[in-house]
Design a protein around this motif. Structure first.
Motif, PDB file in Angstrom:
ATOM      1  N   ALA A 169       0.823  -1.211   0.000  1.00  0.00           N
ATOM      2  CA  ALA A 169       0.000   0.000   0.000  1.00  0.00           C
ATOM      3  C   ALA A 169       0.856   1.261   0.000  1.00  0.00           C
ATOM      4  O   ALA A 169       0.524   2.268  -0.616  1.00  0.00           O
ATOM      5  N   LYS A 170       1.976   1.226   0.720  1.00  0.00           N
ATOM      6  CA  LYS A 170       2.812   2.425   0.781  1.00  0.00           C
ATOM      7  C   LYS A 170       4.283   2.054   0.978  1.00  0.00           C
ATOM      8  O   LYS A 170       4.586   0.944   1.432  1.00  0.00           O
ATOM      9  N   PRO A 171       5.180   2.991   0.665  1.00  0.00           N
ATOM     10  CA  PRO A 171       6.613   2.688   0.794  1.00  0.00           C
ATOM     11  C   PRO A 171       7.008   2.403   2.243  1.00  0.00           C
ATOM     12  O   PRO A 171       6.300   2.780   3.182  1.00  0.00           O
ATOM     13  N   LEU A 172       8.143   1.765   2.408  1.00  0.00           N
ATOM     14  CA  LEU A 172       8.693   1.494   3.736  1.00  0.00           C
ATOM     15  C   LEU A 172       9.077   2.808   4.410  1.00  0.00           C
ATOM     16  O   LEU A 172       9.730   3.645   3.788  1.00  0.00           O
ATOM     17  N   PRO A 173       8.718   2.978   5.685  1.00  0.00           N
ATOM     18  CA  PRO A 173       9.159   4.196   6.369  1.00  0.00           C
ATOM     19  C   PRO A 173      10.654   4.178   6.685  1.00  0.00           C
ATOM     20  O   PRO A 173      11.274   5.203   6.893  1.00  0.00           O
ATOM     21  N   GLY A 174      11.238   2.993   6.723  1.00  0.00           N
ATOM     22  CA  GLY A 174      12.672   2.882   6.970  1.00  0.00           C
ATOM     23  C   GLY A 174      13.457   3.195   5.718  1.00  0.00           C
ATOM     24  O   GLY A 174      12.884   3.419   4.652  1.00  0.00           O
ATOM     25  N   SER A 175      14.783   3.234   5.850  1.00  0.00           N
ATOM     26  CA  SER A 175      15.592   3.414   4.648  1.00  0.00           C
ATOM     27  C   SER A 175      16.394   2.147   4.420  1.00  0.00           C
ATOM     28  O   SER A 175      16.461   1.272   5.265  1.00  0.00           O
ATOM     29  N   GLU A 176      17.016   2.074   3.266  1.00  0.00           N
ATOM     30  CA  GLU A 176      17.631   0.824   2.807  1.00  0.00           C
ATOM     31  C   GLU A 176      18.747   1.226   1.858  1.00  0.00           C
ATOM     32  O   GLU A 176      18.501   1.989   0.930  1.00  0.00           O
ATOM     33  N   ASP A 177      19.963   0.747   2.118  1.00  0.00           N
ATOM     34  CA  ASP A 177      21.044   1.301   1.298  1.00  0.00           C
ATOM     35  C   ASP A 177      21.229   0.589  -0.037  1.00  0.00           C
ATOM     36  O   ASP A 177      22.134   0.934  -0.799  1.00  0.00           O
ATOM     37  N   PHE A 178      20.324  -0.347  -0.386  1.00  0.00           N
ATOM     38  CA  PHE A 178      20.243  -0.845  -1.767  1.00  0.00           C
ATOM     39  C   PHE A 178      19.992   0.354  -2.703  1.00  0.00           C
ATOM     40  O   PHE A 178      20.226   0.282  -3.903  1.00  0.00           O
ATOM     41  N   SER A 179      19.512   1.451  -2.098  1.00  0.00           N
ATOM     42  CA  SER A 179      19.255   2.680  -2.859  1.00  0.00           C
ATOM     43  C   SER A 179      20.478   3.162  -3.635  1.00  0.00           C
ATOM     44  O   SER A 179      20.350   3.695  -4.731  1.00  0.00           O
ATOM     45  N   HIS A 180      21.687   2.964  -3.082  1.00  0.00           N
ATOM     46  CA  HIS A 180      22.889   3.405  -3.802  1.00  0.00           C
ATOM     47  C   HIS A 180      23.052   2.607  -5.095  1.00  0.00           C
ATOM     48  O   HIS A 180      23.579   3.123  -6.086  1.00  0.00           O
ATOM     49  N   VAL A 181      22.606   1.337  -5.086  1.00  0.00           N
ATOM     50  CA  VAL A 181      22.660   0.503  -6.291  1.00  0.00           C
ATOM     51  C   VAL A 181      21.523   0.888  -7.242  1.00  0.00           C
ATOM     52  O   VAL A 181      21.735   1.077  -8.441  1.00  0.00           O
ATOM     53  N   SER A 182      20.306   1.052  -6.676  1.00  0.00           N
ATOM     54  CA  SER A 182      19.151   1.351  -7.542  1.00  0.00           C
ATOM     55  C   SER A 182      19.208   2.772  -8.100  1.00  0.00           C
ATOM     56  O   SER A 182      18.435   3.135  -8.970  1.00  0.00           O
ATOM     57  N   ASP A 183      20.157   3.579  -7.601  1.00  0.00           N
ATOM     58  CA  ASP A 183      20.433   4.890  -8.203  1.00  0.00           C
ATOM     59  C   ASP A 183      21.216   4.732  -9.516  1.00  0.00           C
ATOM     60  O   ASP A 183      21.193   5.628 -10.360  1.00  0.00           O
ATOM     61  N   LEU A 184      21.918   3.618  -9.672  1.00  0.00           N
ATOM     62  CA  LEU A 184      22.825   3.447 -10.808  1.00  0.00           C
ATOM     63  C   LEU A 184      22.269   2.569 -11.923  1.00  0.00           C
ATOM     64  O   LEU A 184      22.551   2.794 -13.098  1.00  0.00           O
ATOM     65  N   VAL A 185      21.522   1.514 -11.541  1.00  0.00           N
ATOM     66  CA  VAL A 185      20.937   0.610 -12.549  1.00  0.00           C
ATOM     67  C   VAL A 185      19.493   0.310 -12.134  1.00  0.00           C
ATOM     68  O   VAL A 185      19.142   0.486 -10.965  1.00  0.00           O
ATOM     69  N   PRO A 186      18.650  -0.145 -13.087  1.00  0.00           N
ATOM     70  CA  PRO A 186      17.297  -0.521 -12.692  1.00  0.00           C
ATOM     71  C   PRO A 186      17.345  -1.561 -11.577  1.00  0.00           C
ATOM     72  O   PRO A 186      18.088  -2.546 -11.669  1.00  0.00           O
TER      73      PRO A 186
END
Ligand code: ZN
Ligand code: ZN
Length: 408
Positions: free
Chosen positions: A343-360
């Motif tokens: 239903a909604k995004p995770l309120p926490g953060s996740e550092d997979f974000s550094h990877v998903s910033d670079l490739v799909p």
């Protein structure tokens, strides 16, 4: 992929054995020598040669974390390994760091030290090893390369960044990436995904306010850092409510506000540590500009000085096209009725974000408990181990099928 569920079942006892072993030796941060050694040994047993992806932590990064109160971390013990060969290349991420807390789950294989795998990263590493076993057995059929990423320092929001700096995304060049996170309070076996922004961005400011200590009867001869800190505390808390569109969510919490030792002493210093979670890019950009401005103005208005250390983790982003391509393979592995849009995004953060910033990228949440169960990061958190084979099946099926669909 035909037979994926059977293949995962065949390695299930090994996944659980690997998880139990890792669960008992939790380590925190970037430097996980025992954990990394165990994973390398397991990879070699499977017939895969592991590669270090990290090495010595740069002095400025090491100092930044040390000064913020983290243990001194000299090394980043990231590991990569590949199965198959040639282009294209899909990356599978499993993190492996624990949390600084004492486990009170009562499990027979509970932590043997003062740290605990209460974010389930032991199970992520074990599920990724399970996927490695499945994929290695069918290596000759793979239409490209699967790169395994065993990542430390996820809880610091920085481990994937260090691995990227150490060459994670190159040789072979990574084209897409998948990560799975177990969730103790989602029904076992259910898989949740979101298209677009999947987790909050987290920006942290660690502030040391320097005043001038003195006798409480002579405030005019002192600079009171506690007074500056409380003024700033109030101002920062007003910021989301006054300057951010009320339809956007920005959560600002000063989780540490401390200074002084006695009622009759004006202290020299005070500390304020502020964590800000946001989802919308413009809202985040505004906050990132205004928080440092407010800190600077408030502290200087009252003749103080300050030291500031900042940490940032962007939002994890699920690429809609990759999501559409992979969802049929997720359903095949997990069961069609088990895969639902969250239903909604995770309120926490996740550092997979550094990877998903670079490739799909695709980040999935795998239910491993039930609603109302002890949540992640709770010392009593337990996981339903019957879902781990599903996690390995998702990793392996998505990787093999994505390579087949994108074969060069
Ligand atoms: Zn966590
Ligand atoms: Zn986690």
């Amino acid at each position: 992929m035909k037979g994926i569920i059977e293949a995962a079942k065949a390695v299930e006892s090994k996944i659980i054995e690997n998880r139990h072993a890792l669960h008992q030796i939790p380590e925190i941060g970037f430097d996980l020598p025992a954990t990394a050694a165990y994973i390398k040994e397991q990879l070699r047993e499977i017939g895969i040669e592991p590669k270090d992806c990290g090495g010595p932590v740069a002095p400025e990064v090491r100092e930044k974390f040390r000064s913020a109160g983290f243990p001194d971390m000299a090394n980043c013990t990231g590991i990569t390994a590949t199965i198959g060969q040639g282009e294209p290349c899909i990356l599978l991420r499993g993190d492996m760091d624990a949390l600084p807390m004492k486990e009170t789950s009562g499990l027979t294989f509970a932590s043997q030290n003062n740290f605990a795998h209460t974010c389930g990263h032991d199970s992520h590493a074990a599920m990724l090893l399970g996927a490695a076993r499945i994929l290695k057995a069918m290596e000759s059929e793979l239409k490209g390369t699967v790169k395994l990423m065993f990542q430390p320092g996820e809880e610091l929001g920085y481990g994937s960044k260090l691995m990227i700096e150490a060459g994670l995304m190159e040789s072979p060049k990574v084209d897409a990436a998948i990560a799975i996170h177990v969730m103790s309070d989602i029904e076992a076996g259910q898989v949740q995904y979101i298209k677009g922004i999947t987790s909050a961005a987290m920006d942290t400011y660690m502030l040391k306010i320097k005043g001038k200590g003195g006798h409480s009867s002579m405030p005019h001869k002192a600079v009171d850092p506690n007074m500056i800190m409380t003024q700033l505390y109030t101002a920062l808390n007003l910021l989301p409510g006054r300057e951010i569109d009320p339809q956007e969510t920005v959560i600002l919490t000063a989780g540490k506000a401390a200074g002084g030792s006695a009622p009759n002493i004006i202290p020299d210093t005070a500390e304020l540590q502020v964590g800000i979670r946001s989802y919308n890019k413009e809202a985040r950009a505004h906050i990132l500009q205004r928080v440092p401005e407010m800190i600077d103005h408030y502290v200087k208005a009252w003749r103080g000085e300050y030291d500031m250390v900042k940490f940032s983790t962007p939002s994890t982003y699920n690429d809609a096209e990759l999501c559409n391509t992979l969802l049929p393979f997720v359903r095949e592995a997990a069961g069609a009725d088990k895969v639902v849009e969250a239903a909604k995004p995770l309120p926490g953060s996740e550092d997979f974000s550094h990877v998903s910033d670079l490739v799909p990228g695709l980040f999935l949440m795998l239910g491993a408990g039930k609603p109302g169960a002890y949540p992640m990061h709770n010392p009593n958190m337990v996981l339903d181990e019957s879902v781990f084979a599903t996690g390995s099946a998702i990793y392996a099926n998505c990787a093999a099928e994505w390579l087949a669909a994108n074969a060069k």
